[in-house]
Motif scaffolding. Structure first.
Motif, PDB file in Angstrom:
ATOM      1  N   MET A   1      36.248 116.020 -34.767  1.00  0.00           N
ATOM      2  CA  MET A   1      36.925 116.468 -35.978  1.00  0.00           C
ATOM      3  C   MET A   1      36.633 117.370 -37.227  1.00  0.00           C
TER       4      MET A   1
ATOM      5  N   GLY B   1      40.220 102.650 -28.308  1.00  0.00           N
ATOM      6  CA  GLY B   1      41.741 103.446 -28.728  1.00  0.00           C
ATOM      7  C   GLY B   1      40.916 105.442 -28.205  1.00  0.00           C
TER       8      GLY B   1
ATOM      9  N   ASP C   1      36.112  97.795 -20.384  1.00  0.00           N
ATOM     10  CA  ASP C   1      37.405  98.909 -20.602  1.00  0.00           C
ATOM     11  C   ASP C   1      37.865  97.170 -21.253  1.00  0.00           C
TER      12      ASP C   1
ATOM     13  N   SER D   1      33.523 104.935 -24.427  1.00  0.00           N
ATOM     14  CA  SER D   1      34.095 105.836 -23.493  1.00  0.00           C
ATOM     15  C   SER D   1      33.108 107.250 -23.284  1.00  0.00           C
TER      16      SER D   1
ATOM     17  N   LEU E   1      39.837  98.582 -33.082  1.00  0.00           N
ATOM     18  CA  LEU E   1      40.553 100.279 -33.697  1.00  0.00           C
ATOM     19  C   LEU E   1      40.209 100.909 -31.664  1.00  0.00           C
TER      20      LEU E   1
ATOM     21  N   ALA F   1      45.832  99.184 -23.553  1.00  0.00           N
ATOM     22  CA  ALA F   1      45.074  98.427 -23.421  1.00  0.00           C
ATOM     23  C   ALA F   1      45.368  97.264 -24.863  1.00  0.00           C
TER      24      ALA F   1
ATOM     25  N   LYS G   1      50.443 106.026 -30.440  1.00  0.00           N
ATOM     26  CA  LYS G   1      50.200 104.875 -31.353  1.00  0.00           C
ATOM     27  C   LYS G   1      51.075 104.699 -32.065  1.00  0.00           C
TER      28      LYS G   1
END
Ligand code: NAD
Ligand code: UGA
Length: 309
Positions: free
Chosen positions: A185, A78, A57, A31, A76, A100, A150
């Motif tokens: 992050m 996302g 995808d 992505s 995982l 998804a 989530k």
């Protein structure tokens, strides 16, 4: 099979699985959220006869043939990121985190009967929790659109387990860090600024607290989940056990890097919780797992990675 296997946590898991001699299928869309070239390079470095990569995808691929034959599926893939999930971007979050997940679970029920299914949930489902350390039975009350998606994925996972007997479990990861951490992050941003001498941006007072969890500890729990024979709890916290503020992290970064930090403070960002802190005793009992990497050590390893990038 590892969906999102080109990402931060995914590529770390794939490396560990290959090291154990497992055959691994990665499914990833590469992505555009961050650096597809770096994701490709991470997988290229692990290329070999045991690794296959399906690029696409999860919403578009013909998933039946992809999941067929899998013993375990670690989901995982996302759209992560708490602070960017408002406004028009929400569509990306519902598509990658909800649609998804439902599509993948449908494929598992039809074409991968008996496969273990592990879902990557998030501490963000709790919102501003009422008690700390937070246990899985607390009412989830997300304060970001990301957390809502989530939680929806987590509920879908439980629903397919109940309705179709999928051997599923969801793990609520608490702020994961370490080498290959995503560039949006905090630790990657802070350490990159320390390396480059550029300004560090702190949102709010910096007194917000996180239960930071080293990526190797998350991978160890996922490996234990893949190997578990019997039933697993529906939802488990995976938290590292640190209860540390952003300001304290910056002090540790100053010590670990030995660099001067140019810290600037901005307003708090909508969707950020003030505190996370997980009780991981359920996962510890169910998996015989325990987090082992202390914050300063994990930060040191991430600094080595950032400094050499
Ligand atoms: P990441 O962005 O590095 O990895 C996610 C991967 O999924 C990427 O490689 C991306 O290309 C792929 N992807 C996204 N949408 C896809 C789709 N529709 N189809 C196929 N592939 C797709 O993120 P990460 O930090 O490694 O997080 C992995 C998972 O763990 C995510 O589901 C995230 O929500 C969850 N999580 C992460 C943290 C954390 O602190 N990093 C904490 C809690 C939960
Ligand atoms: C992280 C991940 O990004 C989410 O995908 C994940 O679901 C979530 O953890 C989780 O545990 O559920 P977050 O806790 O916001 O979200 O992680 P960081 O980006 O590392 O931020 C930690 C703290 O640092 C936050 O309070 C944030 O406001 C602060 N921060 C971050 C800054 O002050 N400045 C920055 O430049 C970046």
């Amino acid at each position: 099979m590892v969906t999102g296997g080109a990402g931060f946590i995914g590529s770390t898991l794939v490396a560990a699985l290959l090291e154990r001699g497992e055959d691994v299928v990665v499914v990833d869309s590469f992505s555009p959220y961050y650096n597809p070239a770096a994701k490709r390079a991470a997988l290229a470095a692990m290329a070999g006869p045991r690794l296959s990569v399906v690029e696409g995808d999860l919403n578009d691929l013909e998933l039946g043939s992809v999941v067929r034959g899998a013993d375990a599926i670690v989901h995982l893939a996302g759209q992560p990121g708490v602070r960017k999930s408002w406004g028009d971007d929400f569509l990306t979050y519902t598509r990658s985190n909800v649609d998804a997940t439902q599509r993948l679970l449908e494929a598992v029920t039809k074409h991968a009967d008996g496969a273990r299914f592990l879902y990557a949930s998030s501490s963000s489902v709790y919102g501003q929790a009422e008690t700390y350390p937070t246990t899985e039975d607390m009412l989830p009350q997300p304060v970001s659109p990301y957390g809502v998606t989530k939680l929806a994925g987590e509920h879908l996972t439980s629903l397919y387990a109940e309705s179709f007997g999928v051997r599923a479990a969801a793990f609520r990861f608490f702020t994961v860090y370490g080498p290959r951490q995503r560039p949006d992050m905090a630790f990657t941003r802070f350490l990159t600024s320390a390396r480059d001498g550029s300004p560090i941006t702190v949102y709010g007072t910096g007194e917000q607290i996180r239960d930071f969890t080293y990526v190797g500890d998350i991978v160890a729990a996922l490996l234990a989940g893949v190997e578990a024979e019997g039933a697993l709890p529906r939802v488990m916290n995976l938290s590292g056990g640190s209860s540390v503020s952003v300001n304290e992290v910056l002090e540790t970064i100053s010590e670990v890097t030995g660099r001067p930090l140019d810290i600037r403070r901005l307003d708090p960002v909508r969707g950020d919780v003030f505190r996370t802190g997980g009780d991981s005793s359920l996962a510890q009992r169910a998996l015989g797992w325990t987090p082992v990497v202390p914050l300063a050590e994990g930060l040191g390893r991430q600094w080595d990675w950032v400094a050499s990038s």
